[in-house]
Every structure is written in structure tokens, then in C-alpha cells.
Design a protein around this motif. Structure first.
Motif, PDB file in Angstrom:
ATOM      1  N   PRO A 114      -4.560 -14.660  -8.070  1.00 19.62           N
ATOM      2  CA  PRO A 114      -3.748 -14.045  -7.057  1.00 19.62           C
ATOM      3  C   PRO A 114      -2.667 -13.115  -7.773  1.00 19.62           C
ATOM      4  CG  PRO A 114      -4.001 -16.265  -6.921  1.00 19.62           C
ATOM      5  CD  PRO A 114      -4.507 -16.137  -8.149  1.00 19.62           C
ATOM      6  N   PHE A 115      -2.164 -13.431  -9.045  1.00 16.56           N
ATOM      7  CA  PHE A 115      -1.264 -12.411  -9.508  1.00 16.56           C
ATOM      8  C   PHE A 115      -1.776 -11.096  -9.867  1.00 16.56           C
ATOM      9  CE2 PHE A 115       0.452 -16.664 -10.350  1.00 16.56           C
ATOM     10  CZ  PHE A 115       1.845 -16.304  -9.848  1.00 16.56           C
ATOM     11  N   LYS A 116      -3.280 -11.094 -10.080  1.00 12.35           N
ATOM     12  CA  LYS A 116      -4.070  -9.944 -10.725  1.00 12.35           C
ATOM     13  C   LYS A 116      -4.296  -9.158  -9.255  1.00 12.35           C
ATOM     14  CE  LYS A 116      -7.357  -9.892 -13.362  1.00 12.35           C
ATOM     15  NZ  LYS A 116      -6.699  -8.942 -14.453  1.00 12.35           N
ATOM     16  N   MET A 117      -4.647  -9.787  -8.441  1.00 11.26           N
ATOM     17  CA  MET A 117      -4.720  -8.996  -7.033  1.00 11.26           C
ATOM     18  C   MET A 117      -3.453  -8.492  -6.420  1.00 11.26           C
ATOM     19  SD  MET A 117      -7.585 -11.321  -5.049  1.00 11.26           S
ATOM     20  CE  MET A 117      -6.704 -13.168  -4.798  1.00 11.26           C
ATOM     21  N   HIS A 118      -2.396  -9.129  -6.626  1.00 15.54           N
ATOM     22  CA  HIS A 118      -1.129  -8.605  -6.059  1.00 15.54           C
ATOM     23  C   HIS A 118      -0.739  -7.170  -7.175  1.00 15.54           C
ATOM     24  CE1 HIS A 118       3.344  -8.155  -6.346  1.00 15.54           C
ATOM     25  NE2 HIS A 118       3.368  -8.397  -4.764  1.00 15.54           N
ATOM     26  N   ALA A 119      -0.951  -7.378  -8.588  1.00 15.43           N
ATOM     27  CA  ALA A 119      -0.596  -6.402  -9.353  1.00 15.43           C
ATOM     28  C   ALA A 119      -1.366  -4.957  -9.090  1.00 15.43           C
ATOM     29  CB  ALA A 119      -0.701  -7.038 -10.611  1.00 15.43           C
ATOM     30  N   ALA A 120      -2.598  -5.154  -8.588  1.00 12.80           N
ATOM     31  CA  ALA A 120      -3.665  -4.114  -8.387  1.00 12.80           C
ATOM     32  C   ALA A 120      -3.261  -3.400  -7.213  1.00 12.80           C
ATOM     33  CB  ALA A 120      -4.905  -4.663  -8.106  1.00 12.80           C
ATOM     34  N   HIS A 121      -2.402  -3.887  -6.388  1.00  9.33           N
ATOM     35  CA  HIS A 121      -1.603  -3.040  -5.256  1.00  9.33           C
ATOM     36  C   HIS A 121      -0.216  -2.764  -5.189  1.00  9.33           C
ATOM     37  CE1 HIS A 121      -5.791  -4.884  -3.858  1.00  9.33           C
ATOM     38  NE2 HIS A 121      -5.725  -3.975  -2.921  1.00  9.33           N
ATOM     39  N   HIS A 122       0.616  -3.634  -6.191  1.00  8.24           N
ATOM     40  CA  HIS A 122       1.744  -3.164  -6.142  1.00  8.24           C
ATOM     41  C   HIS A 122       2.298  -2.992  -7.470  1.00  8.24           C
ATOM     42  CE1 HIS A 122       1.082  -5.702  -2.524  1.00  8.24           C
ATOM     43  NE2 HIS A 122       2.004  -5.082  -2.303  1.00  8.24           N
TER      44      HIS A 122
END
Length: 322
Positions: free
Chosen positions: A68-76
Motif C-alpha cells: 500500500p505504501f508503494k502504491m501511494h508513493a507511485a502517485h504522490h
């Protein structure tokens, strides 16, 4: 890479992350939690094999929790004051990845000893030793991933977590250690142990069904290691060549940038592959219980009973329950 923009690659991989990470997260969590329930609550007795499998499931869960943190970091973009927290998450991610690699290798070694050296296995293999090995794996990979805290610039402003390591992170020493001790040596040990175990099983006098079941288990474990992790480490080496100026062509840089993102996504799929291996093994065990029970009753009346008993003691999960 200052003159070569990879924004189009980043846009593509952002979409790819969602396509891969969401199902991996959902199914991986379900399968690994179910595996832990089976190992910790439903099995009647702890064994060396169940200890290693539990450790592997814990490693996989730790990796899944970073997605989940990787997915968030990919967009923000993340604020500069979250750099330490980001490095902590990155460290846990690599602890889980390389902890899984070493646990899989230990399972292969444990299987090799049990199959090829059944008499020595009684002295070498024990639940205490398996637990000590698992603890050592955690300590070792945590120590080896600690340099990650130095991979971020001191003053960077807003940044993208899980991406954009500084030049320290792509130094020759770091990459050589990562490739050799993180993949090549474990892969060589795993392949060697698997080949020897398969040869021994094929040469054994067990029934064709039991031999084929054991060979399928070994091949599935080998595939679950090589398929996800080989492309990932090839991509890391290619990215090292890019970051150190050995590859300067912009088109090649973009292809490598895409390759490393795709291969890391594939490596994360191992969380599901490991869990499927648990259930594949359990299925084989259930299908051979009756055959093993009959074999035990026959072999115990012959002079070769000691050898079979030792091999079954090495894998208590294969013993038929009374």
C-alpha cells in the motif's frame, strides 16, 4: 539520466502497479494468513518444515504490508520530513524480499539433508536448530539492509519513496554484494540441492506416485524462486549500468527503467506463489497418507524399516495421523 526523461515510463508503471499490486495484496494476505493459521493452530505438532514455512509466510506478509505504501508513493510525492519513515519502509521491503530468498534456500537444504542423508539428519535436523536458523535469517537480512538509510540525500525536498535512490545506493560495492549474496549464491545452493534431491528421489524404490509427488514439490519450489527473482536481479544490474554511465542511450535507459519496474512487480508475486506451494504440498500429503500407512506397516516387518522410519521422521508432516 539527467538528459533522458522517463515520465512516460513512470505513467505506465503507475497503472501497472495497480493491476498487479491489488490482486497480489488481496490474495497474498488471504493465503498467507490462512497458512499461518494452519501452521500455528491446526497442525498437531511443530516440525522443522512447519517452522521454516511459518517464517516464509511471515516474510511474505511483511512484504505485502509495504505494497500500500508503494502504491501511494507511485502517485504522490512525500514530504522531506518523512525521509526516515520512507527509509524504514524500504528497509522492511528488502528485509522481506531477501528474508524470503534465504528461507526458501534453507527449506531446500533441509529437504536435501532429509532425502540424501537420512541418518545424519537425525543429528543435524531439530526444531531448535530450525528456529535458530530463522532467527539468524532475520538478524542477517536486517543488518545487510541497514545501508538503505544512507541512500537518500540529506536535503532533497519532496521526493518519491521507493524510487530515486542516490548514487550511494548504486555503488559498485552495494550492487556486487546484492547480486552475489542476495541472489547468485542462494540460487546456486538452491539449484544444487534441488538437483541432488530429485536424483535421489528418482533412484529410490518408492512407488511412482510418491516419487512424482516429491519431484513436483521440488520443481514447484524451484520455479517459485527462479521465476520471480531472476528478472528482478538482472534488471537491478542493468539499472546499475545506467546509473553509473555505462549505458547512455536514452531509448535503452527507458527500456531498462520499464524492465526494472515490471520485474520488481513480478518478484512481489512470489508472495502468492509461496502460499500456493504450501497448499500444493498439503494436497500431495493428503493424497499419499493411505499409501504411506500401508507402506509403513509392510516395511516395518523387513530389515530395511530403520531407513524408512528415519526419512519419515525427517518430514513428520508426511506421517499419517493415528
Amino acid at each position: 539520466m539527467t538528459n533522458c526523461s522517463t515520465k512516460d515510463v513512470d505513467t505506465l508503471t503507475q497503472k501497472l502497479d495497480l493491476v498487479i499490486y491489488v490482486p497480489v495484496l488481496v490474495f497474498g494476505l488471504a493465503l498467507n494468513i490462512a497458512a499461518l493459521v494452519v501452521f500455528c493452530r491446526l497442525l498437531r505438532k511443530w516440525t522443522e518444515s512447519s517452522i521454516y514455512m511459518t517464517n516464509l509466510a511471515l516474510m511474505d506478509l511483511l512484504l505485502l504490508l509495504q505494497l500500500p505504501f508503494k502504491m501511494h508513493a507511485a502517485h504522490h510525492k512525500w514530504a522531506e520530513d518523512t525521509k526516515l519513515f520512507c527509509s524504514f519502509l524500504e528497509s522492511l521491503y528488502f528485509v522481506a524480499m531477501y528474508g524470503s530468498i534465504y528461507t526458501i534456500v534453507c527449506i531446500a537444504i533441509d529437504r536435501y539433508i532429509a532425502i540424501n542423508h537420512p541418518f545424519r539428519a537425525k543429528q543435524v535436523r531439530s526444531k531448535k536448530n530450525a528456529l535458530i536458523v530463522c532467527i539468524f535469517i532475520w538478524v542477517f537480512v536486517m543488518a545487510m539492509t541497514s545501508p538503505i538509510y544512507t541512500f537518500r540525500e540529506k536535503k532533497m525536498g519532496n521526493f518519491t519513496c521507493f524510487h530515486g535512490f542516490s548514487k550511494n545506493g548504486w555503488s559498485t560495492g552495494i550492487i556486487v554484494c546484492l547480486e552475489v549474496f542476495g541472489f547468485l549464491l542462494p540460487a546456486a545452493v538452491l539449484v544444487a540441492c534441488s538437483i541432488q534431491s530429485v536424483r535421489t528421489l528418482k533412484a529410490s524404490k518408492n512407488s511412482d506416485h510418491k516419487r512424482q509427488a516429491g519431484v513436483r514439490i521440488i520443481y514447484s519450489s524451484l520455479a517459485a524462486f527462479l521465476v520471480p527473482f531472476t528478472p528482478c536481479h538482472v534488471a537491478i544490474f542493468l539499472q546499475y549500468l545506467v546509473r553509473n554511465g555505462f549505458i547512455s542511450d536514452c531509448k535503452q535507459q527507458k527500456n531498462i527503467a520499464l524492465f526494472i519496474q515490471v520485474s520488481i512487480n513480478i518478484a512481489n508475486v512470489t508472495c502468492c506463489l509461496d502460499a500456493l506451494c504450501y497448499y500444493f504440498i498439503a494436497k500431495e500429503v493428503r493424497s499419499t497418507k493411505e499409501t504411506l500407512r500401508l507402506s509403513i506397516s509392510r516395511v516395518r516387518t523387513t530389515s530395511t524399516s530403520d531407513t524408512l522410519d528415519i526419512k519419515l521422521d525427517n518430514y513428520p508432516s508426511l506421517k499419517p495421523h493415528p
